[in-house]
Design an enzyme around this catalytic site. Structure first.
Site, PDB file in Angstrom:
ATOM      1  N   ASP A  80     -14.441  11.550   3.212  1.00 21.11           N
ATOM      2  CA  ASP A  80     -13.658  10.305   3.133  1.00 21.11           C
ATOM      3  C   ASP A  80     -13.223   9.972   1.715  1.00 21.11           C
ATOM      4  OD1 ASP A  80     -15.467   8.500   5.751  1.00 21.11           O
ATOM      5  OD2 ASP A  80     -14.044  10.155   5.784  1.00 21.11           O
ATOM      6  N   CYS A  90      -6.706  12.226  16.154  1.00 15.32           N
ATOM      7  CA  CYS A  90      -6.093  11.223  15.263  1.00 15.32           C
ATOM      8  C   CYS A  90      -5.390  12.016  14.173  1.00 15.32           C
ATOM      9  CB  CYS A  90      -7.147  10.293  14.702  1.00 15.32           C
ATOM     10  SG  CYS A  90      -8.177  11.124  13.509  1.00 15.32           S
TER      11      CYS A  90
HETATM   12  C1  EPZ Z   1     -17.419   9.527  11.013  1.00 11.79           C
HETATM   13  O1  EPZ Z   1     -16.497  10.060  11.945  1.00 11.79           O
HETATM   14  C2  EPZ Z   1     -16.634   8.514  10.196  1.00 11.79           C
HETATM   15  N1  EPZ Z   1     -16.150   7.453  11.075  1.00 11.79           N
HETATM   16  C3  EPZ Z   1     -15.459   9.213   9.498  1.00 11.79           C
HETATM   17  O2  EPZ Z   1     -14.813   8.238   8.672  1.00 11.79           O
HETATM   18  C4  EPZ Z   1     -16.025  10.308   8.592  1.00 11.79           C
HETATM   19  O3  EPZ Z   1     -14.951  11.019   8.015  1.00 11.79           O
HETATM   20  C5  EPZ Z   1     -16.882  11.282   9.425  1.00 11.79           C
HETATM   21  O4  EPZ Z   1     -17.916  10.538  10.119  1.00 11.79           O
HETATM   22  C6  EPZ Z   1     -17.553  12.334   8.569  1.00 11.79           C
HETATM   23  O5  EPZ Z   1     -18.326  11.735   7.588  1.00 11.79           O
HETATM   24  C7  EPZ Z   1     -17.019   6.477  11.454  1.00 11.79           C
HETATM   25  O6  EPZ Z   1     -18.178   6.494  11.107  1.00 11.79           O
HETATM   26  C8  EPZ Z   1     -16.442   5.391  12.311  1.00 11.79           C
HETATM   27  P1  EPZ Z   1     -18.186  13.594  12.750  1.00 11.79           P
HETATM   28  P2  EPZ Z   1     -17.041  11.015  13.146  1.00 11.79           P
HETATM   29  O7  EPZ Z   1     -18.563  13.492  14.184  1.00 11.79           O
HETATM   30  O8  EPZ Z   1     -18.333  10.513  13.660  1.00 11.79           O
HETATM   31  C9  EPZ Z   1     -16.517  17.699  14.399  1.00 11.79           C
HETATM   32  C10 EPZ Z   1     -12.990   7.060   7.757  1.00 11.79           C
HETATM   33  O9  EPZ Z   1     -12.041   7.421   7.048  1.00 11.79           O
HETATM   34  N2  EPZ Z   1     -17.099  17.277  15.683  1.00 11.79           N
HETATM   35  O10 EPZ Z   1     -19.264  13.712  11.718  1.00 11.79           O
HETATM   36  O11 EPZ Z   1     -15.926  11.216  14.115  1.00 11.79           O
HETATM   37  C11 EPZ Z   1     -15.298  16.863  14.036  1.00 11.79           C
HETATM   38  O12 EPZ Z   1     -14.143  17.382  14.665  1.00 11.79           O
HETATM   39  C12 EPZ Z   1     -13.427   7.910   8.933  1.00 11.79           C
HETATM   40  O13 EPZ Z   1     -13.686   6.023   7.558  1.00 11.79           O
HETATM   41  C13 EPZ Z   1     -17.130  18.182  16.746  1.00 11.79           C
HETATM   42  O14 EPZ Z   1     -16.682  19.321  16.621  1.00 11.79           O
HETATM   43  O15 EPZ Z   1     -17.261  12.386  12.345  1.00 11.79           O
HETATM   44  C14 EPZ Z   1     -15.239  16.996  12.553  1.00 11.79           C
HETATM   45  O16 EPZ Z   1     -14.585  18.223  12.235  1.00 11.79           O
HETATM   46  C15 EPZ Z   1     -12.543   9.127   9.113  1.00 11.79           C
HETATM   47  N3  EPZ Z   1     -17.648  17.783  17.937  1.00 11.79           N
HETATM   48  C16 EPZ Z   1     -16.717  17.077  12.145  1.00 11.79           C
HETATM   49  O17 EPZ Z   1     -17.425  17.432  13.331  1.00 11.79           O
HETATM   50  C17 EPZ Z   1     -18.157  16.526  18.123  1.00 11.79           C
HETATM   51  O18 EPZ Z   1     -18.646  16.224  19.248  1.00 11.79           O
HETATM   52  C18 EPZ Z   1     -17.267  15.772  11.601  1.00 11.79           C
HETATM   53  O19 EPZ Z   1     -17.143  14.813  12.599  1.00 11.79           O
HETATM   54  C19 EPZ Z   1     -18.117  15.618  17.045  1.00 11.79           C
HETATM   55  C20 EPZ Z   1     -17.591  16.021  15.828  1.00 11.79           C
END
Ligand code: EPZ
Length: 417
Positions: A305, A117
């Site tokens: 966020d 995204c």
């Molecule tokens: C959740 O996303 C939130 N979305 C995001 O909010 C928020 O920014 C994020 O958590 C961190 O707090 C929802 O809850 C719907 P992550 P998520 O898995 O689950 C890496 C907003 O603005 N990663 O904690 O996708 C990833 O690339 C949104 O409301 C891996 O490498 O976040 C990132 O760099 C944006 N492998 C980091 O971890 C994976 O399998 C954090 O991602 C999963 C994640």
């Protein structure tokens, strides 16, 4: 013509606003409804694009959903398909945590790669690795992910990174799986604790959420529930910044200060007076904002966020601020747009150096949800008129932001269509 926000800056914001349920709590909770055949009702759910898309996904799977104002009813008895609709799962990145509930209900799940995204690649390797520990057989080909959970079992998952989505997915996959599953280095966000409370309200046996080690004791079945998800700490933080940047004061009804410590501490460092009570949070802005240094981290660190909103605030501070984005690899989309408004920002990889000054209105573009919110905040404080394009991205996470800001004294209108 696509809709835009038109803002005339310079008005002090003052008054009170009620905080609705958190988007990032409601989305996984909607997915978890698949774990029961009974009806679920959720209250205080804001009308957001992401939530409506999640409803569409549930309906494509055969569920029935109904919205009456901010009250959602989900009926999953008629759920019949374990295959996520391709188009919708691309639209809604967070649909990836449907895998867990689909596996819990059908012992099968087919989802498509959600794709990256605006803020980064958004890989799902941690989700898949964790589900494999629970015995899920996963085949990936042609952009599809086919999960076979026929031989699922409890397991001991250690996450390489405390991913919010991966923690939620694995937790939900384990709820109806016999035995005790542990998830170590689990995400500790309040939305994870809320998911645990919702699952337990349906008769689940989850514990440890918020501590970094989540334990799930498998149960045979879950019953329905009526539940109110936690208030949205990011919407709350965004509105606090709006008041802080316009020399105003604001009372947020229902905001949970205990979920916002890192943000409240930074706003205090910036010179704001913050009062927290049972009813919510109150902020009074200083004459001049002070610069702050922000390092985003998983909860309870400063939330990624809120990074864009804080950068907009730092553009007005009397001095130099440093912001480091440690969670996502590409989350400075708002910087170039703020520079168009007269901000002095230099970016070095994951570090932004912001020299505070004044902002002037300009025509700018929302590049992602929180970047768009940050531009709206900047427009409130800028001299003159700001027009923001692509505000559908803001609608993903904020319910009629223009109405809330108008009620607090801002001059903002939604134009177009
Ligand atoms: C959740 O996303 C939130 N979305 C995001 O909010 C928020 O920014 C994020 O958590 C961190 O707090 C929802 O809850 C719907 P992550 P998520 O898995 O689950 C890496 C907003 O603005 N990663 O904690 O996708 C990833 O690339 C949104 O409301 C891996 O490498 O976040 C990132 O760099 C944006 N492998 C980091 O971890 C994976 O399998 C954090 O991602 C999963 C994640």
């Amino acid at each position: 013509m696509a809709e835009i926000f038109r803002i005339i800056g310079g008005r002090r914001l003052s008054g009170s606003a009620a905080i609705p349920a958190a988007k990032n709590a409601v989305l996984p909770i909607l997915a978890a409804c698949l774990l029961t055949d009974d009806d679920v009702t959720l209250s205080n759910c804001p009308l957001l694009e992401d939530i409506e898309n999640m409803r569409r996904i549930l309906e494509k799977l055969g569920c029935r959903t109904e919205r009456t104002g901010r009250r959602l009813t989900v009926r999953t008895a008629s759920a019949a398909s374990h295959e996520m609709p391709d188009g919708l799962s691309k639209t809604l990145r967070s649909s990836i945590f449907m895998m867990g509930p689909l596996l819990g209900r059908f012992r099968k799940a087919t989802v498509t790669y959600p794709g990256g995204c605006e803020i980064g690649l958004r890989p799902i390797d941690l989700h898949l690795k964790g589900l494999r520990v629970l015995g899920v057989d996963i085949r990936e080909a042609h952009g599809r992910i086919d999960c076979d959970g026929a031989h699922m079992h409890a397991g001991d998952v250690l996450l390489d990174f405390p991913s919010v989505g991966a923690t939620e997915n694995i937790m939900m996959a384990a709820v109806l799986t016999p035995g005790e599953t542990t998830i170590r280095n689990a995400a500790r966000e309040p939305e994870i604790v809320d998911l645990q409370m919702f699952i337990n309200a349906m008769g689940g046996r989850v514990s440890g959420a918020g501590s970094g080690i989540v334990r799930v004791k498998g149960v045979k079945a879950l019953h329905g529930a009526a539940y109110q998800p936690i208030p949205d700490r990011i919407t709350a933080g965004t509105l606090l910044c709006a008041a802080a940047m316009t020399g105003g004061e604001i009372q947020l009804e229902g905001a949970r200060a205990d979920c916002m410590d890192a943000v409240l501490i930074k706003l205090r460092e910036a010179g704001c007076l913050i009062e927290a009570s049972e009813d919510g949070v109150r902020l009074t802005a200083p004459e001049r904002l002070r610069p702050v240094d922000v390092f985003t981290q998983p909860y309870p660190g400063f939330p990624t966020d809120m990074q864009a909103q804080m950068m907009a605030l730092c553009c007005l501070a009397g001095g130099t601020s440093i912001l480091v984005e440690n969670v996502f690899e590409n989350r400075f989309n708002h910087a170039a747009q703020l520079v168009r408004m007269g901000a002095d920002i230099t970016i070095h990889h994951r570090t932004a150096v912001v020299r505070g000054g004044r902002l002037t209105g300009a025509r700018v573009q929302a590049r992602d949800l929180r970047a768009g919110a940050a531009l709206a905040l900047a427009g409130l404080a800028a001299d003159g008129m700001t027009e923001i394009e692509d505000i559908h991205l803001i609608d993903r996470g904020y319910e009629r932001l223009e109405d809330t800001l108008t009620s607090l004294g801002a001059q903002i209108r939604r134009l177009g269509k």
